[in-house]
Design an enzyme around this catalytic site. Structure first.
Site, mmCIF file in Angstrom:
data_model
loop_
_atom_site.group_PDB
_atom_site.id
_atom_site.type_symbol
_atom_site.label_atom_id
_atom_site.label_comp_id
_atom_site.label_asym_id
_atom_site.label_seq_id
_atom_site.Cartn_x
_atom_site.Cartn_y
_atom_site.Cartn_z
ATOM 1 C CG ASP A 115 -1.759 55.054 -26.311
ATOM 2 O OD1 ASP A 115 -2.617 54.287 -25.834
ATOM 3 O OD2 ASP A 115 -0.538 54.839 -26.219
ATOM 4 C CE1 TYR A 156 5.119 51.303 -22.352
ATOM 5 C CE2 TYR A 156 6.381 53.281 -22.836
ATOM 6 C CZ TYR A 156 6.290 51.909 -22.764
ATOM 7 O OH TYR A 156 7.358 51.139 -23.100
#
Ligand code: NAG
Ligand code: NAG
Ligand code: NAG
Ligand code: NAG
Length: 739
Positions: A378, A469
């Site tokens: 990420d 998320y």
């Protein structure tokens, strides 16, 4: 003294009208009326005298929802850097952009897309020598750009107005995906006739599509040689939580450069799109507004004399701490030059030169066509700062928080403001800093003693929303010298569609890739690893890494009634391989970073220890392609010698990278680390086996680790802190009348 008396005052139920209006709208069924009487600090009770001008005048705003949209760019035209590590200002980013425009390789029409544009950190020695009032070292920007299939890594000097270094394709990967590319990819997919036909055949209207461009990882030569993304889509019909309505098994691989579809894979033909029912998470959109729970009254921590911290540019001072805070497009937040004041000498002492989330690795545990590639990084693929949206006042951060903006660059190299992406606040969570009591004993004349101190800390928080998320990353500083790094996970599960509507339909032995969490949905099992770069400088850059091993000893027969006991054995790690640490519950060690040249009063080396909490290790095979790229998670701790080029644990270019530039590769050089400027890398991991409560949005799950002084101070550094007494706080009494 009644133990709750000062607590009650400390956590003051504050009567600002807005808060009551706000909370009453959340709990409309509650009929109580509040009356709060402040006999002291009455002027403060209506206006908070915060030393720091808060971004939001919360008390004057009638709704919280409208506070995040203001005219942020205007606030930053006059920003000037004051510290060598200050992030690039809006003007500086504009300047970099104009320097690149007149740089011959990038002459029109060859201007590249800019994927990261951030401060090129000055040499550490230069930063350490710099004092307030000195002129700043040359301001430089590191630019990661992409043009005609090549990655460009440049350093632009803003004082010399020119590009001073330019590397092309230094490693296999590509720069992170940009917002513009995401739009291109989803547009290309949605314009494809075959794709549109499949979507319609799945019962989804084209106008209800929401598509995401997913990082593809690297899975061998077949997927090499072009910058690609995999587009998957959801239906937003009937809900804002489209993540719970996947069009399962439909994946469109898009070439980002050619802007064309490479492949459409459709394996989900007969899997229904899950219903919209009960998926909403927005308060305003839920049809059931009561929770059958006794409502919690408005609660807030109040500081009658204002906050105790100050922020000067990016320099934060609080209690005995001083540190630099830097919003970063890739790491989210970088903490630099964290120093703590010694209670005996009054001098600031260095603890950590730089700390940040270096990379994340999130592998999903499903080898099927539509899922195998979901092994995200990420930070290097999406950017933890670029995805850190404005924090929600009173909810993400408490009432007493101060907010900070990040200034980043868009694909065209022009700056934009990521407003309120960091908050800083003091936390009093009702915890105890230290305590002891003793009973009175009249025969020996021993008096009763009850001595206790409340624990207050300072928190720096960001929340990054990377697709489905949310990562909440906190750096918490305690007055006793401890730094706690906490990661909270929330947001939406990445769910997979299934035929099943009820668990009783699932046959014995069905190898679904995760638990069944709702009608037609399973929550695919996955891991999260967050690897932190911690450049510890205990009292000076040169430090050593010590394993304090606990070993079992057995006394010779007859010497003691005991048959076994534990003893500590210290080992100084000489080289990198000696400091590749896997945690073992039944063969434990403590891990200390010490300064061998700096001794305490009684002769112990000054140190900090790394204190793990809940953790998880990656169990994937070493030869599994995602684990090769995520090899920085092979150990929970690594120690490397400081090297300005080794900042990103998964490598500088992570997108589709093969993993030949990771921490694991660097560490294989086995360089010497004893009494050297060293960097500790700590990986915090989670295995996530979803359950029904994670639907439709996950209650936050957290874990943390701490950096704790170990023989750093001569004694308890908060021994001389005074206790809180009732007069320190406004005396407010709360009356509650039912109406
Ligand atoms: C907040 O209030 C102060 C004092 O009333 C005022 O000076 C300031 O401009 C206000 N700030 C904003 C963002 O409205
Ligand atoms: C936010 O402000 C705009 C204009 O200032 C207004 O039209 C809108 O209704 C406000 N939204 C909310 C949720 O209060
Ligand atoms: C189990 O998984 C394999 C590989 O994904 C698949 O081919 C097989 O059909 C699955 N078996 C069942 C009972 O679902
Ligand atoms: C610093 O790191 C880079 C990238 O890993 C490497 O090429 C270089 O050799 C390193 N320098 C030293 C002195 O280890």
């Amino acid at each position: 003294m009644e133990p709750t008396s000062y607590l009650r005052c400390f956590i003051l139920l504050f009567s600002s009208l807005f808060l009551i209006i706000l909370l009453r709208s959340w709990f409309p069924s509650h009929g109580a009326d509040f009356h709060l009487d402040c006999s002291q600090y009455s002027s403060w009770c209506t206006t908070s005298k915060n030393r720091i001008q808060s971004k939001f005048n919360v008390s004057s705003s009638t709704t919280e929802k409208n506070t995040t949209k203001h005219k942020p760019i205007d606030d930053h035209f006059a920003d000037t850097p004051k510290h060598p590590l200050d992030p690039l200002t809006l003007q500086e980013i504009n300047k970099v952009q104009s320097i690149l425009t007149i740089y011959p390789p990038f002459f029109t029409p060859n201007f590249p897309s800019i994927h990261t544009l951030s401060l090129h950190e000055p040499e550490k020695s230069t930063v350490l020598e710099w004092k307030k009032g000195d002129i700043l070292p040359h301001r430089q920007a590191q630019v990661i750009a992409f043009l005609n299939s090549h990655s460009h890594v440049l350093v632009v000097d803003l004082d010399e107005d020119k590009v001073i270094s330019h590397g092309i394709d230094p490693a296999s990967g590509y720069p992170m995906i940009s917002g513009e590319e995401t739009t291109i990819a989803t547009d290309v997919a949605q314009a494809n006739e075959e794709f549109r036909r499949i979507v319609v055949s799945r019962g989804v209207k084209l106008s209800d599509l929401v598509c995401y461009a997913l990082a593809t990882g690297w899975y061998g030569p077949n997927e090499e040689g072009k910058r690609v993304t995999k587009v998957q889509c959801y239906s937003k019909q009937g809900t804002s939580n489209f993540f719970m309505r996947p069009i399962e098994g439909l994946t469109v691989t898009v070439d980002l450069e050619k802007k064309e579809v490479v492949k459409i894979s459709h394996t989900g033909n007969d899997i229904p799109v899950a219903q919209a029912k009960n998926t909403e998470y927005q308060h305003s959109a839920q049809n059931k507004l009561t929770s059958n729970m006794i409502p919690i009254n408005p609660i807030s921590m109040e500081q009658p004399l204002g906050p105790s911290f100050s922020i000067d540019g990016h320099l934060v001072r609080w209690a005995n701490w001083e540190f630099h805070l830097n919003p970063d497009p890739r790491a989210g937040v970088i903490i630099s030059q964290a120093k703590v004041r010694d209670p005996e000498t009054g001098k600031l002492r260095s603890v950590m030169y730089r700390g940040f989330a270096s990379e994340l690795f999130v592998p999903y545990m499903d080898p099927s066509e539509g899922w195998y590639f979901k092994t995200y990084m990420d930070a290097g693929e999406y950017g933890m700062g670029l995805t850190a949206m404005s924090l929600v006042p009173l909810n993400d951060c408490p009432h007493n928080a101060h907010y900070m903006d990040g200034i980043f660059s868009a694909s065209d190299g022009k700056p934009f403001v990521q407003s309120n992406m960091i908050c800083v606040f003091e936390r009093y969570a009702g915890e105890i800093g230290w305590r002891h009591s003793q009973t009175a004993d009249s025969s020996s004349g021993r008096p009763e003693i009850r001595e206790s101190r409340p624990k207050v800390s300072l928190v720096v928080r960001t929340a990054s929303t990377v697709g489905n998320y949310d990562y909440i990353i906190d750096w918490e500083f305690q007055a006793d010298g401890l730094i706690r790094v906490q990661v909270g996970l929330s947001g939406m599960l990445m769910v997979k569609g299934t035929h099943y509507e009820n668990a009783n339909q699932i046959p014995e032995g069905d190898n679904m890739s995760g638990p069944f969490v709702s009608e037609h949905l399973i929550g695919v099992v996955h891991d999260h690893f967050i690897t932190f770069h911690l450049d510890m400088d205990i009292d000076a850059p040169d430090n050593s890494f010590i394993k304090v091993h606990l070993v079992k000893e057995e006394p010779p027969p007859g010497e003691s009634p005991r048959r076994s006991y534990l003893k500590t054995k210290k080992h100084v790690a000489k080289s990198e391989k000696d400091a590749q640490i896997k945690f073992k519950l039944f063969d434990p060690s403590e891990f200390h970073v010490i300064n061998p040249s700096k001794k305490s009063k009684i002769g112990n080396p000054s140190g900090y220890k790394i204190v793990p909490a809940g953790n998880a290790a990656s169990l994937l095979n070493q030869n599994d392609p995602p684990q090769q790229r995520g090899a920085f998670t092979n150990n929970q701790i690594w120690v490397t010698p400081y090297n300005r080029s080794e900042q990103w644990a998964g490598g500088l270019l992570v997108y589709q990278g093969k993993g030949e530039d990771t921490l694991a590769i660097w560490s294989e050089r086995d360089r010497l680390i004893e009494n050297k400027d060293i960097v500790v890398w700590y990986t915090l991991g989670f295995h996530h086996i979803p359950c029904q409560e994670d639907f439709p949005i996950m209650p936050t799950v957290s874990s943390s680790f701490a950096l704790k002084p170990a023989n750093f101070f001569n004694s308890n550094p908060i021994l001389h802190v005074a206790p809180t007494v009732p007069n320190d706080l406004p005396t407010c009494s709360v009356a509650s009348t039912s109406s």
